[in-house]
Scaffold this motif. Structure first.
Motif, PDB file in Angstrom:
ATOM      1  N   LEU A  32      -8.148   1.708 -19.758  1.00  0.00           N
ATOM      2  CA  LEU A  32      -7.584   2.997 -19.241  1.00  0.00           C
ATOM      3  C   LEU A  32      -7.059   2.730 -17.721  1.00  0.00           C
ATOM      4  N   GLU A  33      -7.995   2.167 -17.005  1.00  0.00           N
ATOM      5  CA  GLU A  33      -7.598   1.770 -15.553  1.00  0.00           C
ATOM      6  C   GLU A  33      -6.340   1.183 -15.299  1.00  0.00           C
ATOM      7  N   ALA A  34      -6.097   0.146 -16.215  1.00  0.00           N
ATOM      8  CA  ALA A  34      -4.992  -0.790 -16.316  1.00  0.00           C
ATOM      9  C   ALA A  34      -3.595  -0.254 -16.640  1.00  0.00           C
ATOM     10  N   SER A  35      -3.951   1.203 -17.472  1.00  0.00           N
ATOM     11  CA  SER A  35      -3.028   2.097 -17.733  1.00  0.00           C
ATOM     12  C   SER A  35      -2.510   2.945 -16.681  1.00  0.00           C
ATOM     13  N   GLY A  36      -3.247   3.149 -15.683  1.00  0.00           N
ATOM     14  CA  GLY A  36      -2.996   4.060 -14.707  1.00  0.00           C
ATOM     15  C   GLY A  36      -3.834   5.399 -14.696  1.00  0.00           C
ATOM     16  N   PHE A  37      -5.205   5.356 -15.379  1.00  0.00           N
ATOM     17  CA  PHE A  37      -5.972   6.441 -15.319  1.00  0.00           C
ATOM     18  C   PHE A  37      -6.971   6.101 -14.509  1.00  0.00           C
ATOM     19  N   ASP A  38      -7.645   7.317 -14.081  1.00  0.00           N
ATOM     20  CA  ASP A  38      -8.883   7.254 -13.279  1.00  0.00           C
ATOM     21  C   ASP A  38      -9.866   7.602 -14.416  1.00  0.00           C
ATOM     22  N   THR A  39     -11.179   6.944 -14.280  1.00  0.00           N
ATOM     23  CA  THR A  39     -12.402   6.994 -15.438  1.00  0.00           C
ATOM     24  C   THR A  39     -13.463   7.548 -14.534  1.00  0.00           C
ATOM     25  N   ALA A  40     -14.484   8.015 -15.395  1.00  0.00           N
ATOM     26  CA  ALA A  40     -15.801   8.088 -14.966  1.00  0.00           C
ATOM     27  C   ALA A  40     -16.660   7.982 -16.369  1.00  0.00           C
ATOM     28  N   ILE A  41     -17.740   7.429 -16.309  1.00  0.00           N
ATOM     29  CA  ILE A  41     -18.546   7.003 -17.524  1.00  0.00           C
ATOM     30  C   ILE A  41     -19.958   7.589 -17.573  1.00  0.00           C
ATOM     31  N   ALA A  42     -20.337   8.251 -18.550  1.00  0.00           N
ATOM     32  CA  ALA A  42     -21.802   8.757 -18.821  1.00  0.00           C
ATOM     33  C   ALA A  42     -22.409   8.083 -19.868  1.00  0.00           C
ATOM     34  N   PRO A  43     -23.475   7.688 -19.629  1.00  0.00           N
ATOM     35  CA  PRO A  43     -24.293   6.913 -20.564  1.00  0.00           C
ATOM     36  C   PRO A  43     -24.992   7.571 -21.685  1.00  0.00           C
ATOM     37  N   ASP A  44     -25.125   8.971 -21.606  1.00  0.00           N
ATOM     38  CA  ASP A  44     -25.675   9.626 -22.888  1.00  0.00           C
ATOM     39  C   ASP A  44     -25.305  11.180 -22.970  1.00  0.00           C
ATOM     40  N   GLY A  45     -25.528  11.727 -23.961  1.00  0.00           N
ATOM     41  CA  GLY A  45     -24.966  12.986 -24.236  1.00  0.00           C
ATOM     42  C   GLY A  45     -25.199  13.973 -23.028  1.00  0.00           C
ATOM     43  N   ARG A  46     -26.360  14.245 -22.458  1.00  0.00           N
ATOM     44  CA  ARG A  46     -26.677  15.353 -21.673  1.00  0.00           C
ATOM     45  C   ARG A  46     -25.797  14.804 -20.207  1.00  0.00           C
ATOM     46  N   ARG A  47     -25.648  13.766 -19.888  1.00  0.00           N
ATOM     47  CA  ARG A  47     -25.118  13.778 -18.881  1.00  0.00           C
ATOM     48  C   ARG A  47     -23.584  13.777 -18.949  1.00  0.00           C
ATOM     49  N   GLY A  48     -23.324  13.534 -19.999  1.00  0.00           N
ATOM     50  CA  GLY A  48     -21.675  13.633 -20.170  1.00  0.00           C
ATOM     51  C   GLY A  48     -21.322  14.905 -20.325  1.00  0.00           C
ATOM     52  N   LEU A  49     -22.095  15.866 -21.037  1.00  0.00           N
ATOM     53  CA  LEU A  49     -21.829  17.323 -21.026  1.00  0.00           C
ATOM     54  C   LEU A  49     -22.113  17.975 -19.693  1.00  0.00           C
ATOM     55  N   SER A  50     -22.960  17.503 -18.948  1.00  0.00           N
ATOM     56  CA  SER A  50     -23.059  18.062 -17.266  1.00  0.00           C
ATOM     57  C   SER A  50     -21.680  17.448 -16.704  1.00  0.00           C
ATOM     58  N   LEU A  51     -21.180  16.419 -16.881  1.00  0.00           N
ATOM     59  CA  LEU A  51     -19.908  16.012 -16.234  1.00  0.00           C
ATOM     60  C   LEU A  51     -18.593  16.801 -16.740  1.00  0.00           C
ATOM     61  N   ALA A  52     -18.902  16.947 -17.944  1.00  0.00           N
ATOM     62  CA  ALA A  52     -17.795  17.720 -18.697  1.00  0.00           C
ATOM     63  C   ALA A  52     -17.694  19.287 -18.156  1.00  0.00           C
ATOM     64  N   ARG A  53     -18.662  19.889 -17.810  1.00  0.00           N
ATOM     65  CA  ARG A  53     -18.675  20.990 -17.911  1.00  0.00           C
ATOM     66  C   ARG A  53     -18.378  21.253 -16.254  1.00  0.00           C
ATOM     67  N   SER A  54     -18.591  20.216 -15.506  1.00  0.00           N
ATOM     68  CA  SER A  54     -18.283  20.306 -14.089  1.00  0.00           C
ATOM     69  C   SER A  54     -16.698  20.432 -13.794  1.00  0.00           C
ATOM     70  N   GLY A  55     -15.872  20.267 -14.790  1.00  0.00           N
ATOM     71  CA  GLY A  55     -14.460  20.181 -14.508  1.00  0.00           C
ATOM     72  C   GLY A  55     -14.017  18.885 -14.035  1.00  0.00           C
ATOM     73  N   GLY A  56     -12.675  18.888 -13.676  1.00  0.00           N
ATOM     74  CA  GLY A  56     -12.066  17.907 -13.118  1.00  0.00           C
ATOM     75  C   GLY A  56     -11.528  16.750 -14.167  1.00  0.00           C
ATOM     76  N   PHE A  57     -11.765  16.824 -15.179  1.00  0.00           N
ATOM     77  CA  PHE A  57     -11.166  15.923 -16.282  1.00  0.00           C
ATOM     78  C   PHE A  57     -10.224  16.304 -17.159  1.00  0.00           C
ATOM     79  N   ASP A  58      -9.155  15.574 -17.388  1.00  0.00           N
ATOM     80  CA  ASP A  58      -8.153  15.715 -18.250  1.00  0.00           C
ATOM     81  C   ASP A  58      -8.083  15.579 -19.777  1.00  0.00           C
ATOM     82  N   LEU A  59      -9.507  14.649 -20.040  1.00  0.00           N
ATOM     83  CA  LEU A  59      -9.510  14.381 -21.407  1.00  0.00           C
ATOM     84  C   LEU A  59     -10.995  13.642 -21.315  1.00  0.00           C
TER      85      LEU A  59
END
Length: 240
Positions: A21-48
């Protein structure tokens, strides 16, 4: 630059997705589990969000459902299972698309681009530029269902219905071509895009979701009907 959230507990897979994804020009963040992923998703700032189905802490279906309660951010579900029921469950909870492991990273990147392009088209349609020299687009009415292309709003018996971007695009496509049968593959190519990667089961799930939101009796639909062995048709008022 679009920012992508990767919710994946397998470090190797997460890093592979990140690298492509980064080689294709995207910025990324990684969450290793569901709870962390949900927390980050709810914080906003992500396009997908790229969301694995099998996660520690909270599974992908639950995370997807929770994200959808607050956000319309595009979600691509990643599953190691190939059974149709898992695909249907993922799309049924609000995912926009899915990929099945093992998958080609280039295919994932293609789907990310397709989802983002669809979200952008829907956003532009929802807030069109005002041009007083152009005629207003008329609403499209089928029984109790009113589609308002100018405002990207759908109403059933005067109550607004919340549709995802893809549900709206599919409904509008059919509504602009009433009494015409389209196969699942044709609908996927026309609505998802010629370069989209997927199969007809995605269309089936979206049709079922539209029926649940628009039909008085989804089990016996009068608006979007199945033509056995051929595909789907949206019946005009004269043929409902």
């Amino acid at each position: 630059m679009s920012k992508i959230l990767i919710v994946e507990d397998d470090k190797d897979i997460a890093e592979l997705e990140r690298d492509y994804l980064e080689a294709s020009g995207f910025d990324t963040a990684i969450a290793p589990d569901g709870r962390r992923g949900l927390s980050l998703a709810r914080s906003g700032g992500f396009d997908l969000v790229i969301l694995d189905l099998m996660l520690p802490g909270e599974d992908g279906l639950s995370v997807c459902r929770s994200i959808r309660e607050r956000s319309g951010v595009p979600i691509i579900m990643v599953t190691a299972r190939s059974e149709d029921i898992d695909v249907i469950r993922g799309l049924g909870t609000g995912a926009n698309d899915y990929v099945t492991k093992p998958f080609s990273p280039s295919v994932l990147v293609a789907r990310v681009k397709a989802c983002l392009a669809s979200a952008e088209r829907a956003s532009n349609a929802a807030a069109p530029a005002v041009d007083t020299n152009k005629p207003q687009v008329d609403d499209i009415v089928f029984g109790d269902v009113r589609i308002c292309p100018a405002s990207h709003v759908v109403r059933v018996a005067d109550s607004e219905v919340a549709l995802t971007n893809r549900e709206y695009e599919l409904l509008l496509f059919l509504a602009q071509r009433p009494d015409t049968v389209f196969s699942r593959q044709a609908l996927y190519q026309r609505v998802w895009g010629e370069d989209a990667v997927g199969d007809g089961s995605t269309v089936t799930v979206h049709v079922n979701r539209l029926r649940e939101k628009l039909e008085r009796n989804p089990a016996n639909p009068t608006l979007i009907q199945t033509v056995r062995g051929a595909g789907y048709i949206l019946r005009s008022n004269d043929n409902m």
